[in-house]
Design a protein around this motif. Structure first.
Motif, PDB file in Angstrom:
ATOM      1  N   ALA A   2       0.823  -1.206   0.000  1.00  0.00           N
ATOM      2  CA  ALA A   2       0.000   0.000   0.000  1.00  0.00           C
ATOM      3  C   ALA A   2       0.852   1.249   0.000  1.00  0.00           C
ATOM      4  N   GLY A   3       2.017   1.166   0.625  1.00  0.00           N
ATOM      5  CA  GLY A   3       2.868   2.344   0.728  1.00  0.00           C
ATOM      6  C   GLY A   3       3.885   2.461  -0.375  1.00  0.00           C
ATOM      7  N   ILE A  54       2.626   1.460  16.405  1.00  0.00           N
ATOM      8  CA  ILE A  54       2.618   2.893  16.112  1.00  0.00           C
ATOM      9  C   ILE A  54       3.290   3.159  14.770  1.00  0.00           C
ATOM     10  N   LYS A  55       4.408   2.503  14.545  1.00  0.00           N
ATOM     11  CA  LYS A  55       5.130   2.652  13.279  1.00  0.00           C
ATOM     12  C   LYS A  55       4.278   2.172  12.098  1.00  0.00           C
ATOM     13  N   ASN A  56       3.680   0.998  12.231  1.00  0.00           N
ATOM     14  CA  ASN A  56       2.893   0.443  11.140  1.00  0.00           C
ATOM     15  C   ASN A  56       1.618   1.238  10.891  1.00  0.00           C
ATOM     16  N   ASP A  57       1.007   1.741  11.964  1.00  0.00           N
ATOM     17  CA  ASP A  57      -0.190   2.566  11.796  1.00  0.00           C
ATOM     18  C   ASP A  57       0.136   3.838  11.019  1.00  0.00           C
ATOM     19  N   MET A  90      -1.537   4.848   7.445  1.00  0.00           N
ATOM     20  CA  MET A  90      -2.260   6.110   7.255  1.00  0.00           C
ATOM     21  C   MET A  90      -1.669   6.928   6.126  1.00  0.00           C
ATOM     22  N   ARG A  91      -0.360   6.961   6.043  1.00  0.00           N
ATOM     23  CA  ARG A  91       0.276   7.696   4.950  1.00  0.00           C
ATOM     24  C   ARG A  91      -0.093   7.110   3.598  1.00  0.00           C
ATOM     25  N   GLU A 115      -3.544  11.341   6.567  1.00  0.00           N
ATOM     26  CA  GLU A 115      -2.676  12.292   7.263  1.00  0.00           C
ATOM     27  C   GLU A 115      -3.427  13.146   8.277  1.00  0.00           C
ATOM     28  N   ALA A 116      -4.722  13.380   8.048  1.00  0.00           N
ATOM     29  CA  ALA A 116      -5.506  14.225   8.955  1.00  0.00           C
ATOM     30  C   ALA A 116      -5.641  13.600  10.342  1.00  0.00           C
ATOM     31  N   TYR A 117      -5.469  12.294  10.424  1.00  0.00           N
ATOM     32  CA  TYR A 117      -5.640  11.601  11.701  1.00  0.00           C
ATOM     33  C   TYR A 117      -4.316  11.317  12.409  1.00  0.00           C
TER      34      TYR A 117
END
Length: 254
Positions: free
Chosen positions: A10-11, A208-211, A215-216, A221-223
């Motif tokens: 996805a990234g 935290i890193k994977n979340d 999101m990116r 990004e808004a969250y």
């Protein structure tokens, strides 16, 4: 949680350099928020705890009136203070989507102050030197575990369900032992607590890193601001609980 492979696919459209810079800034924000909360907790715990120790030893209290100390530690109010952080954690999770980022951050700091009050009794039970030594040992262990969770290539997302079940078991056992007052049960709870929250430190750091990466990649990004606050809350809870369980082993009582 998304699998590593899914996250990477996805990234793939996001430039690596941008991800690295953004991820570094995100993690810095997480640790910064956590550090401020730790300072708030420590200050509140020290002020109330030292005055509680003075009260118990028939010495004059400092900033906190003796009547307030008596109410906090020797009246039914102590049960409210004991369970207030647990209630606030669940409330924070339930309201995360309804609160603004600034309101969520204020709630987090308010929670850290209440947590400081709920654990302030340690300054009346353990020596200041042993508290400082245990905090230093916890900080070293936490840093190592969090660094491993951040850098490891191993997917440890599967640990989550087992660790959460362990936390629930610890909460239930701790509540039961309030009435049993069994040293053997307390010893077992403390040992399991150290292992569980050591695992959660690495697990939460990787999460935290994977979340962030997810999101990116999905335009979330808004969250990210709220995600950083909730990530700081997770690591803050890991540190506090690891410290409290280690204190049962390493702390010297007054």
């Amino acid at each position: 949680m998304a699998e590593f492979g899914t996250i990477r696919r996805a990234g793939s459209g996001v430039r690596t350099a941008e991800i690295d810079v953004g991820l570094r800034a995100h993690m810095n924000k997480v640790y910064g928020l956590m550090s401020i909360a730790m300072v708030v907790t420590g200050a509140v715990a020290w002020v109330f705890g030292t005055d509680a120790a003075n009260f118990v030893n028939n010495r004059p209290t400092g900033l906190i009136p003796a009547a307030m100390i008596e109410a906090i530690y020797f009246s039914p109010l102590r049960w409210v203070i004991m369970f207030a952080p647990l209630v606030m954690v669940f409330a924070m999770g339930a309201m995360v989507n309804r609160l603004s980022e600034s309101a969520l951050q204020f709630f987090f700091y308010s929670f850290s102050a209440v947590m400081g009050l709920s654990i302030s009794w340690i300054f009346a039970v353990f020596t200041g030197m042993s508290i400082a030594q245990t905090f230093f040992i916890t900080a070293i262990a936490f840093a190592g575990l969090s660094l491993w969770g951040y850098t490891t290539k191993k997917d440890i997302s599967g640990w989550g369900s087992f660790l959460i079940m362990g936390v629930i078991g610890l909460i239930v056992a701790s509540i039961v032992n309030i009435f049993l007052q069994s040293p053997a049960v307390m010893f077992a709870i403390s040992g399991l607590g150290v292992l569980i929250f050591a695992g959660l430190t690495a697990y939460d750091t990787q999460k935290i890193k994977n979340d962030y990466l997810m999101m990116r990649s999905q335009g979330g990004e808004a969250y990210l601001g709220k995600a950083a606050i909730m990530g700081a809350l997770s690591l803050y809870l890991d540190f506090i609980n690891l410290f409290m369980f280690l204190l049962q082993f390493l702390g010297n009582r007054e």
